[in-house]
Design an enzyme around this catalytic site. Structure first.
Site, PDB file in Angstrom:
ATOM      1  CE  LYS A 102      24.076  26.106  -3.125  1.00 11.01           C
ATOM      2  NZ  LYS A 102      25.042  24.740  -3.377  1.00 11.01           N
ATOM      3  CG  HIS A 104      24.013  28.523  -0.047  1.00  9.36           C
ATOM      4  ND1 HIS A 104      22.849  28.816  -0.388  1.00  9.36           N
ATOM      5  CD2 HIS A 104      24.300  27.355   0.320  1.00  9.36           C
ATOM      6  CE1 HIS A 104      22.149  27.447  -0.646  1.00  9.36           C
ATOM      7  NE2 HIS A 104      23.103  26.540  -0.437  1.00  9.36           N
TER       8      HIS A 104
END
Length: 216
Positions: A102, A104
């Protein structure tokens, strides 16, 4: 055959996770049976499956502190197992990985409890080529976890390649020096087919498949 093995095979047939016929595997082999853990697709089925996993792990006497599920099928399996242990009075931390990191928010590719310093049990459905397991082991070690063992539902007990001396499960166990615990194996399935009238017709095909591809 131990109780959890028998219960698991009964459950797998009832859920149609274990099917018989003629199936082309990813390896190209024509198998007389096929196992798909994705068919444990209700809360009740997953709960019953988790109880079989827990009994198998407990019977092996494995020392572990955290349950880890490799993406994707390992995630619900590990979650269900953690819930089963909580039901039994042992509240274990749980973690799993993403296929892609991921970029963010909190970022990273691991979700859940911290692995550092903890003995980790990896939970998955099967070991075929071992790729997903090796990725999980790498992630666990990078995060400071200590791989303690791998629990799978079914060990097909077959050579990963024609010229191989080991099965995929044996190869992973030897490579990483950790045990692989199977809820049931092909040998158990043969015994089960021999004592179950509805499956008796498939036993000869299972025996022939083991003779051709099974471990000596």
């Amino acid at each position: 055959m131990s109780d959890h093995r028998h219960r698991f095979l009964q459950l797998a047939v009832r859920a149609e996770a274990l099917r018989f016929g003629e199936f082309t595997l990813k390896s190209g082999r024509i198998s007389p049976y096929f196992f798909n853990a994705g068919r444990f697709d209700t809360g009740r089925l997953l709960a019953e499956l988790a109880a079989c996993y827990a009994d198998a792990v407990d019977a092996a006497g494995l020392d572990f502190e955290l349950v880890f599920g490799p993406a994707y099928k390992g995630i619900p399996l590990a979650t269900a197992l953690a819930c089963e242990y909580a039901r039994r009075g042992r509240d274990l931390p749980l973690a799993f990985n993403r296929k892609e990191a991921k970029t963010h928010g909190e970022g990273g590719h691991l979700i859940g409890a911290k692995l550092a310093g903890r003995r980790v049990l990896i939970v998955d459905d099967v070991i075929t080529a071992g790729t997903a397991i090796r990725e999980a082991l790498s992630s666990i070690r990078e995060a400071g976890g200590i791989p303690a063992g791998i629990a799978i539902a079914l060990d097909r007990q077959e050579r990963v390649r024609e010229d191989a001396a080991e099965s995929a499960a044996q190869a992973v166990a030897a490579e990483h020096g950790i045990p692989v615990i199977a809820v049931a194996t092909l040998s158990d399935l043969l015994d089960f087919a021999g004592e179950t009238a509805a499956l008796a017709a498939h036993r000869d095909a299972l025996l022939a498949y083991r003779a051709r591809y099974g471990m000596v």
